[in-house]
Enzyme design. Structure first.
Site, PDB file in Angstrom:
ATOM      1  N   HIS A 110       0.853  -1.191   0.000  1.00 59.41           N
ATOM      2  CA  HIS A 110       0.000   0.000   0.000  1.00 59.41           C
ATOM      3  C   HIS A 110       0.887   1.239   0.000  1.00 59.41           C
ATOM      4  O   HIS A 110       1.870   1.305   0.754  1.00 59.41           O
ATOM      5  CB  HIS A 110      -0.906  -0.009   1.235  1.00 59.41           C
ATOM      6  CG  HIS A 110      -1.862   1.142   1.266  1.00 59.41           C
ATOM      7  ND1 HIS A 110      -3.014   1.172   0.507  1.00 59.41           N
ATOM      8  CD2 HIS A 110      -1.816   2.327   1.925  1.00 59.41           C
ATOM      9  CE1 HIS A 110      -3.651   2.310   0.721  1.00 59.41           C
ATOM     10  NE2 HIS A 110      -2.947   3.039   1.577  1.00 59.41           N
ATOM     11  N   SER A 137       3.879   0.538   2.717  1.00 59.13           N
ATOM     12  CA  SER A 137       3.720  -0.504   3.733  1.00 59.13           C
ATOM     13  C   SER A 137       3.391  -1.830   3.058  1.00 59.13           C
ATOM     14  O   SER A 137       2.631  -1.848   2.082  1.00 59.13           O
ATOM     15  CB  SER A 137       2.560  -0.184   4.677  1.00 59.13           C
ATOM     16  OG  SER A 137       2.660   1.106   5.230  1.00 59.13           O
ATOM     17  N   ASP A 146      -7.063  -2.305   4.246  1.00 58.28           N
ATOM     18  CA  ASP A 146      -5.742  -1.718   4.508  1.00 58.28           C
ATOM     19  C   ASP A 146      -5.410  -1.729   6.004  1.00 58.28           C
ATOM     20  O   ASP A 146      -4.670  -0.871   6.491  1.00 58.28           O
ATOM     21  CB  ASP A 146      -5.645  -0.287   3.963  1.00 58.28           C
ATOM     22  CG  ASP A 146      -5.804  -0.243   2.447  1.00 58.28           C
ATOM     23  OD1 ASP A 146      -5.404  -1.221   1.782  1.00 58.28           O
ATOM     24  OD2 ASP A 146      -6.329   0.758   1.935  1.00 58.28           O
TER      25      ASP A 146
HETATM   26  C1  GAR Z   1       1.257   0.760  -6.250  1.00 58.20           C
HETATM   27  O1  GAR Z   1       1.688   2.043  -5.865  1.00 58.20           O
HETATM   28  C2  GAR Z   1       0.563   0.071  -5.088  1.00 58.20           C
HETATM   29  O2  GAR Z   1       1.131   0.383  -3.837  1.00 58.20           O
HETATM   30  C3  GAR Z   1      -0.815   0.632  -5.207  1.00 58.20           C
HETATM   31  O3  GAR Z   1      -1.073   0.631  -6.584  1.00 58.20           O
HETATM   32  C4  GAR Z   1       0.148   0.853  -7.293  1.00 58.20           C
HETATM   33  C5  GAR Z   1       0.266  -0.197  -8.359  1.00 58.20           C
HETATM   34  O4  GAR Z   1       1.327   0.083  -9.224  1.00 58.20           O
HETATM   35  N1  GAR Z   1      -1.752  -0.161  -4.490  1.00 58.20           N
HETATM   36  C6  GAR Z   1      -2.829   0.346  -3.903  1.00 58.20           C
HETATM   37  O5  GAR Z   1      -3.116   1.521  -3.934  1.00 58.20           O
HETATM   38  C7  GAR Z   1      -3.687  -0.673  -3.173  1.00 58.20           C
HETATM   39  N2  GAR Z   1      -4.668  -0.020  -2.384  1.00 58.20           N
HETATM   40  P1  GAR Z   1       1.921  -1.047 -10.180  1.00 58.20           P
HETATM   41  O6  GAR Z   1       0.761  -1.653 -10.943  1.00 58.20           O
HETATM   42  O7  GAR Z   1       2.855  -0.270 -11.072  1.00 58.20           O
HETATM   43  O8  GAR Z   1       2.631  -2.065  -9.319  1.00 58.20           O
END
Ligand code: GAR
Length: 217
Positions: A110, A137, A146
């Site tokens: 997260h 996190s 979360d």
């Molecule tokens: C990441 O920043 C992850 O932490 C977030 O989505 C992004 C995905 O990026 N997750 C959340 O917000 C979950 N609530 P990615 O597809 O490039 O890995």
């Protein structure tokens, strides 16, 4: 026996890429046995295919409710026999039945220092609220959104001239270090969820989990 990880994505998959790179470079003794996306246009699916990893799409539009969608997810994931299911930008709220099915095996990353900024738009909220520190996190997933036991956090400073984009980039770099490291602990059998919460090497982790600095990552 190889530690099998199933990765769930909805988008670009930069965290998935970091996991695949860590495996290719010998930093993560595990295999991704399947990548599942709820969106057929998720860029991460191409990253998986390029790495020779099997992919599946389970579209939430094809199911009338969360329960049936999550049941279809379970039926897609289970044949890949995961030791760990890693949510990596998977933007669906999961049902209690799904969470219970993978209890102790389900991790999420997260983009905030939980319990601060649960939910969406974490970078803009950190800026609006004048946070001096932000970060990411990794936690075990429980029924609370979360809110499951924290495993590790990596902070970054917030600069006066930061934009959502610059802050997101800084946090992303930490995410790409932190998730492979936590998954390595899982693969090595060192990280468990017990009735005492998250445990690393048999020791209960504190409320914030392991606090990683730039030097320790
Ligand atoms: C990441 O920043 C992850 O932490 C977030 O989505 C992004 C995905 O990026 N997750 C959340 O917000 C979950 N609530 P990615 O597809 O490039 O890995």
């Amino acid at each position: 026996m190889n530690h099998r990880i199933v990765v769930l994505i909805s988008g670009g998959g930069s965290n998935l890429q970091a996991i695949l790179d860590a495996m290719a470079e010998g930093r993560l003794p595990a295999e991704v046995s399947l990548v599942v996306s709820n969106r057929s246009d998720a860029g991460g699916l191409d990253r998986a295919r390029t790495a020779g990893v099997p992919t599946a799409v389970v579209s939430h539009h094809d199911y009338p409710d969360r329960e049936s969608f999550d049941q279809a997810l379970i039926e897609t994931i289970d044949p890949a026999k995961p030791h760990t299911v890693a949510l990596a930008g998977f933007m669906r709220i999961l049902t209690p039945a799904f969470v219970a099915h993978y209890r102790g095996r389900l991790l999420n990353i997260h983009p905030s220092l939980l319990p601060r900024h649960r939910g969406l738009h974490t970078h803009s909220r950190a800026l609006e609220e004048g946070d001096e520190e932000h970060g990411c996190s990794v936690h075990f997933v429980t029924e609370e959104l979360d809110g499951g036991p924290l495993v590790a956090q990596a902070p970054v400073p917030v600069h006066a001239n930061d934009t959502e984009a610059s802050l997101s980039k800084r946090v992303g770099e930490r995410e790409h270090q932190l998730y492979p490291l936590v998954l390595r602990w899982r693969a090595e059998g060192r990280l468990l969820l017990t009735e005492n919460g998250a445990e690393l090497d048999g020791e209960p982790l504190g409320p914030g989990g392991v606090q990683m600095t730039a030097d320790s990552l």
